[in-house]
Design a protein around this motif. Structure first.
Motif, PDB file in Angstrom:
ATOM      1  N   GLU A 250      14.407 -13.294  10.091  1.00 32.85           N
ATOM      2  CA  GLU A 250      15.773 -13.184  10.624  1.00 32.85           C
ATOM      3  C   GLU A 250      16.797 -12.895   9.517  1.00 32.85           C
ATOM      4  O   GLU A 250      17.927 -12.503   9.791  1.00 32.85           O
ATOM      5  CB  GLU A 250      16.162 -14.422  11.440  1.00 32.85           C
ATOM      6  CG  GLU A 250      16.235 -15.739  10.671  1.00 32.85           C
ATOM      7  CD  GLU A 250      14.888 -16.463  10.549  1.00 32.85           C
ATOM      8  OE1 GLU A 250      13.834 -15.814  10.711  1.00 32.85           O
ATOM      9  OE2 GLU A 250      14.898 -17.673  10.264  1.00 32.85           O
ATOM     10  N   HIS A 251      16.395 -13.091   8.248  1.00 31.69           N
ATOM     11  CA  HIS A 251      17.324 -12.818   7.139  1.00 31.69           C
ATOM     12  C   HIS A 251      17.217 -11.386   6.628  1.00 31.69           C
ATOM     13  O   HIS A 251      18.119 -10.912   5.938  1.00 31.69           O
ATOM     14  CB  HIS A 251      17.053 -13.771   5.960  1.00 31.69           C
ATOM     15  CG  HIS A 251      17.446 -15.187   6.276  1.00 31.69           C
ATOM     16  ND1 HIS A 251      17.181 -16.239   5.432  1.00 31.69           N
ATOM     17  CD2 HIS A 251      18.080 -15.725   7.345  1.00 31.69           C
ATOM     18  CE1 HIS A 251      17.622 -17.368   5.968  1.00 31.69           C
ATOM     19  NE2 HIS A 251      18.169 -17.071   7.139  1.00 31.69           N
ATOM     20  N   MET A 252      16.086 -10.746   6.945  1.00 32.76           N
ATOM     21  CA  MET A 252      15.774  -9.430   6.363  1.00 32.76           C
ATOM     22  C   MET A 252      16.932  -8.438   6.490  1.00 32.76           C
ATOM     23  O   MET A 252      17.271  -7.745   5.532  1.00 32.76           O
ATOM     24  CB  MET A 252      14.535  -8.829   7.029  1.00 32.76           C
ATOM     25  CG  MET A 252      13.240  -9.289   6.424  1.00 32.76           C
ATOM     26  SD  MET A 252      13.022  -8.655   4.761  1.00 32.76           S
ATOM     27  CE  MET A 252      11.393  -9.283   4.378  1.00 32.76           C
TER      28      MET A 252
ATOM     29  N   GLY B 197      17.440   3.878  -3.626  1.00 31.92           N
ATOM     30  CA  GLY B 197      17.428   2.946  -2.497  1.00 31.92           C
ATOM     31  C   GLY B 197      16.819   1.631  -2.925  1.00 31.92           C
ATOM     32  O   GLY B 197      16.041   1.568  -3.885  1.00 31.92           O
ATOM     33  N   ILE B 198      17.165   0.564  -2.210  1.00 34.59           N
ATOM     34  CA  ILE B 198      16.589  -0.752  -2.522  1.00 34.59           C
ATOM     35  C   ILE B 198      16.110  -1.394  -1.231  1.00 34.59           C
ATOM     36  O   ILE B 198      16.802  -1.338  -0.207  1.00 34.59           O
ATOM     37  CB  ILE B 198      17.605  -1.652  -3.275  1.00 34.59           C
ATOM     38  CG1 ILE B 198      16.986  -3.032  -3.549  1.00 34.59           C
ATOM     39  CG2 ILE B 198      18.912  -1.799  -2.527  1.00 34.59           C
ATOM     40  CD1 ILE B 198      17.784  -3.862  -4.557  1.00 34.59           C
ATOM     41  N   THR B 199      14.894  -1.956  -1.261  1.00 31.96           N
ATOM     42  CA  THR B 199      14.331  -2.598  -0.062  1.00 31.96           C
ATOM     43  C   THR B 199      13.718  -3.927  -0.450  1.00 31.96           C
ATOM     44  O   THR B 199      13.399  -4.156  -1.624  1.00 31.96           O
ATOM     45  CB  THR B 199      13.225  -1.728   0.567  1.00 31.96           C
ATOM     46  OG1 THR B 199      12.291  -1.393  -0.447  1.00 31.96           O
ATOM     47  CG2 THR B 199      13.773  -0.466   1.219  1.00 31.96           C
ATOM     48  N   ALA B 200      13.551  -4.779   0.572  1.00 34.07           N
ATOM     49  CA  ALA B 200      12.918  -6.071   0.351  1.00 34.07           C
ATOM     50  C   ALA B 200      11.759  -6.210   1.314  1.00 34.07           C
ATOM     51  O   ALA B 200      11.814  -5.694   2.425  1.00 34.07           O
ATOM     52  CB  ALA B 200      13.925  -7.191   0.597  1.00 34.07           C
ATOM     53  N   ARG B 201      10.687  -6.875   0.861  1.00 33.02           N
ATOM     54  CA  ARG B 201       9.556  -7.132   1.762  1.00 33.02           C
ATOM     55  C   ARG B 201       8.861  -8.406   1.316  1.00 33.02           C
ATOM     56  O   ARG B 201       9.001  -8.831   0.153  1.00 33.02           O
ATOM     57  CB  ARG B 201       8.571  -5.956   1.756  1.00 33.02           C
ATOM     58  CG  ARG B 201       7.956  -5.665   0.405  1.00 33.02           C
ATOM     59  CD  ARG B 201       6.886  -4.582   0.452  1.00 33.02           C
ATOM     60  NE  ARG B 201       6.321  -4.356  -0.860  1.00 33.02           N
ATOM     61  CZ  ARG B 201       6.754  -3.484  -1.754  1.00 33.02           C
ATOM     62  NH1 ARG B 201       7.801  -2.711  -1.461  1.00 33.02           N
ATOM     63  NH2 ARG B 201       6.186  -3.366  -2.939  1.00 33.02           N
TER      64      ARG B 201
ATOM     65  N   ALA C 212      -0.143 -12.635   0.336  1.00 31.59           N
ATOM     66  CA  ALA C 212       0.208 -13.417  -0.859  1.00 31.59           C
ATOM     67  C   ALA C 212       1.600 -14.025  -0.654  1.00 31.59           C
ATOM     68  O   ALA C 212       2.403 -13.496   0.120  1.00 31.59           O
ATOM     69  CB  ALA C 212       0.209 -12.501  -2.074  1.00 31.59           C
ATOM     70  N   PRO C 213       1.899 -15.121  -1.339  1.00 32.02           N
ATOM     71  CA  PRO C 213       3.216 -15.730  -1.152  1.00 32.02           C
ATOM     72  C   PRO C 213       4.306 -14.926  -1.860  1.00 32.02           C
ATOM     73  O   PRO C 213       4.026 -14.127  -2.748  1.00 32.02           O
ATOM     74  CB  PRO C 213       3.053 -17.114  -1.801  1.00 32.02           C
ATOM     75  CG  PRO C 213       1.968 -16.939  -2.810  1.00 32.02           C
ATOM     76  CD  PRO C 213       1.052 -15.884  -2.287  1.00 32.02           C
ATOM     77  N   GLY C 214       5.553 -15.200  -1.459  1.00 32.71           N
ATOM     78  CA  GLY C 214       6.684 -14.623  -2.168  1.00 32.71           C
ATOM     79  C   GLY C 214       7.206 -13.331  -1.586  1.00 32.71           C
ATOM     80  O   GLY C 214       6.738 -12.846  -0.550  1.00 32.71           O
ATOM     81  N   ALA C 215       8.213 -12.795  -2.288  1.00 32.31           N
ATOM     82  CA  ALA C 215       8.874 -11.576  -1.826  1.00 32.31           C
ATOM     83  C   ALA C 215       8.925 -10.567  -2.970  1.00 32.31           C
ATOM     84  O   ALA C 215       8.770 -10.917  -4.145  1.00 32.31           O
ATOM     85  CB  ALA C 215      10.284 -11.894  -1.358  1.00 32.31           C
ATOM     86  N   THR C 216       9.102  -9.310  -2.580  1.00 31.56           N
ATOM     87  CA  THR C 216       9.240  -8.238  -3.570  1.00 31.56           C
ATOM     88  C   THR C 216      10.469  -7.419  -3.236  1.00 31.56           C
ATOM     89  O   THR C 216      10.666  -7.024  -2.085  1.00 31.56           O
ATOM     90  CB  THR C 216       7.995  -7.330  -3.565  1.00 31.56           C
ATOM     91  OG1 THR C 216       6.878  -8.087  -3.998  1.00 31.56           O
ATOM     92  CG2 THR C 216       8.179  -6.130  -4.502  1.00 31.56           C
TER      93      THR C 216
END
Ligand code: ADP
Length: 674
Positions: free
Chosen positions: A611-613, A647-651, A656-660
């Motif tokens: 929901e934060h994405m 451009g910048i993206t988040a996933r 695996a744990p965590g975000a990139t």
């Protein structure tokens, strides 16, 4: 010779029924349309019968018939299957109706059949061991000429009943007349064009066309009284259109225990006999065959002909034909009939045949394999032989492709697989499109927020400057007054905080200029880690930093300080979400295929809730406590990256744990040397 059967343009729908049922493989599929190939076609009319779309049309014979009638002294030669073709009328009503329509005479081809039967009888009597293949059925003759040429020497050199009667009429009985054959057969249209037959038969009409002709002349057979055929009339020749009829009329031994005579039934029985004979010729053991007389019929007798309209069974049709032959009052007595036959005893009914080989060149094994491979058939088990293409096996179809008869794409399993792949590809494109659309909406939203933010920042900047100047003046004049000094310091501190927020807003709104320079990316990452280590230590988080960049990474054209700020913001967030420690990996890759430089910051933290994405890059979105987060870190990154045309993206790193967080910069950014 002209094309007897055509495919109506655009009516064909790739069912391949005609390909499947054409024993001559005389159908070429081109751009999805099944077209009849004139040279290969037997004019047997099977494709007309089996086409579910009624796309196969025969040539229109009515204009030729009309011209013939206009010339006067046109006589009809009516095929013996006619009693089965018009069940709504009594057979002899049709004879009367044809006279009413304007024909000078109506003769029965059954008499021609008797002339022909006599020729066969003589041939068999002269040498019962001589192998004979009958030639009354033109489609059967064409098949042998085109696809079984080694059997030509055994084709009986005898006219068909139609040609025999035509010659009898023109030479002896009605010199000067013009003859029109009426029957259930498309191959007769082709036979008439044969130079050996053409002098004796001027035109051909099919049974359905006769209905049209009578209607055009306003003649209703139902309203006519019976009238007999013009003489000479037949006695038993009328049973010719029934399987076994020829042998019976020719008085050949027809007992079932008699295996010297073999009557074929239908196209399968015909092909079975002919292919069997071909094999024996090839092996050289034709003499050992007990059957010597092959009465070959392409259809199930002419009563099963392609243009026998009506829904009645073959049995019912046979009954109608037999009933007419037996119960006809005008049937001549034996003596009168023998007189008529004797009068034509010296009529030459001989004819010849010529090879017209259409078997085509056989491809080599390598060529077959190559064609099979084009539809994914590499191993033998890939050859399903499902026959959906109309050919008996995948190899037969490959041969047809080689001969230009079939299209590679006519393979159903191959098409289904191809379709599935296309659907999957479309699905992926659809997903990418949806993602791109969402990105676009997000960018637009952020752009309008950026405009608003820039406007506010400009407006706030000036009064803020004034507040700071006066706060400093106040600070100077507050010497000795500790309370006032503390208050002034607070004003300066908070005003500075406001200025940094306003600065952030301006960065987000892309109001700051990019100072392009040549940057060693690996060095940039190392520098980020050095600064981040201090931040981690300050936060007391045991974080491990990893830098992952290939040695040959090209230098990039970037604004060093701004990109450092981006990386630091990302790393600071990563440290913040891992208070108990973890690993932060900074990686750089040059994707030559995508013409991109990508910089990623990955952590081993809790990841980003779905929901934060969508809110991450919106100004002031923060989950950090008041005073710890402003919600401007990521919007600033966004603004800087946009200024670099990237451009910048988040996933999330799942599983695996965590975000990139990934920053993608266009090729121009890496197209310079260090
Ligand atoms: P701030 O750091 O002031 O909160 P940011 O714009 O940098 O502002 O970040 C916005 C929010 O994005 C953070 O509060 C956090 O909820 C989320 N976020 C950013 N980075 C990460 C990360 N690495 N893992 C999980 N959530 C993150």
């Amino acid at each position: 010779m002209s094309l007897i059967v055509r495919t109506a343009p655009d009516q064909c729908r790739r069912c391949y029924s005609c390909v499947r049922r054409c024993p001559a493989k005389a159908i070429r599929v081109h751009e999805g349309q099944a077209q009849v190939i004139e040279e290969r076609c037997l004019a047997c009319g099977r494709c007309i019968k089996v086409c579910p779309r009624n796309a196969k049309k025969i040539v229109d014979n009515l204009p030729r018939a009309a011209a013939l009638m206009a010339g006067g002294d046109a006589v009809v030669m009516l095929a013996p299957s006619f009693p089965a073709a018009f069940p709504e009328w009594r057979p002899l009503q049709l004879v009367a109706a044809l006279r009413r329509a304007g024909f000078a005479a109506v003769h029965e081809v059954a008499f021609g059949a008797e002339l022909v039967a006599r020729a066969y009888e003589r041939r068999y009597r002269d040498d019962p061991d001589r192998l004979t293949i009958t030639t009354s059925c033109p489609a059967a003759v064409y098949y042998v000429e085109k696809y079984a040429a080694p059997l030509l020497p055994w084709l009986a050199p005898v006219f068909s009943p139609m040609a025999a009667l035509g010659k009898a009429l023109k030479v002896r009985l009605r010199p000067g007349c013009r003859t029109l054959f009426i029957g259930p057969c498309t191959a007769k249209i082709k036979e008439r064009e044969d130079p050996q037959v053409a002098p004796w038969v001027d035109a051909v009409l099919t049974f359905p066309e006769v209905r049209l002709l009578l209607a055009r002349h306003g003649v209703d057979p139902a309203a006519c009284a019976d009238e007999e055929f013009d003489p000479p009339r037949s006695r038993t020749g009328g049973i010719f259109p029934i399987p076994g009829g020829l042998a019976r009329v020719a008085s050949l031994p027809t007992d079932v225990l008699e295996s010297r005579i073999h009557t074929t039934l239908g196209v399968d029985g015909f092909a079975d006999a002919i292919e069997g004979l071909k094999l024996r010729v090839a092996r050289g053991d034709l003499d050992q065959l007990e059957a010597r007389f092959f009465d070959v019929l392409y259809c199930q007798g002419c009563t099963g002909g392609p243009l026998m309209n009506g829904e009645e069974s073959l049995l019912k049709r046979k009954e109608r034909v037999v009933a007419f032959v037996r119960g006809r009052p005008g049937r001549p007595g034996l003596e009168a009939w023998e007189d008529a036959m004797r009068a034509l005893a010296d009529l030459d009914l001989d004819r010849g045949f010529a090879a017209d080989d259409q078997t085509g060149s056989a491809p080599s094994e390598a060529e077959i394999r190559q064609i099979l491979a084009r539809t994914g058939k590499i191993a033998p088990e890939d050859e399903l032989n499902c026959r959906a293409c109309g050919y008996r096996s995948c190899r037969d179809k490959a041969v047809a492709v080689h001969q230009g008869l079939a299209e590679v794409d006519m393979c159903l399993p191959y098409l289904v697989t191809k379709l599935e792949a296309t659907v999957a590809k479309l699905h992926r494109s659809h997903e990418q499109l949806t993602e791109a659309q969402e990105q676009l909406i997000r960018s637009e939203r952020l752009a309008s927020m950026g405009q608003l933010a820039a406007g506010i920042a400009h407006e706030v900047n000036n009064p803020l400057g004034t507040v700071l100047i006066y706060a400093h003046l106040l600070l100077e004049s507050a010497q000795g007054d500790d309370q006032l000094r503390a208050d002034a310091e607070m004003i300066v501190h908070e005003a500075n905080r406001c200025r940094s927020i306003v600065g952030g807003l301006l960065d987000f709104a892309r109001q700051n200029k990019v100072q392009w320079g040549v940057v060693d990316v690996r060095e940039l990452l190392d520098q980020t880690v050095t600064l981040a280590r201090a931040q981690a230590a300050e936060a007391g988080a045991p974080v491990t930093f990893v830098v992952d960049a290939p040695a040959d990474l090209p230098a990039a054209s970037l604004d060093h300080d701004q990109m450092l700020q981006v990386l630091l913001n990302l790393v600071r967030n990563a440290i913040d979400v891992m208070p108990a420690g973890g690993t932060v990996t900074l990686a750089a890759r040059h994707h030559a295929d995508r013409a991109e430089l990508s910089l990623t910051v990955s952590d081993t933290g809790p990841g980003i809730p779905p929901e934060h994405m969508k809110k991450l890059f919106s100004p002031f979105f923060t989950t950090k406590p008041v005073g710890r987060g402003t919600g401007l870190g990521l919007p600033i990154c966004y603004g800087i990256v946009k200024m670099h045309r990237g451009g910048i993206t988040a996933r999330n790193n799942a599983p695996a744990p965590g975000a990139t967080f990934e920053v993608r910069l266009p090729e121009e950014a890496v197209s310079c040397e260090p």
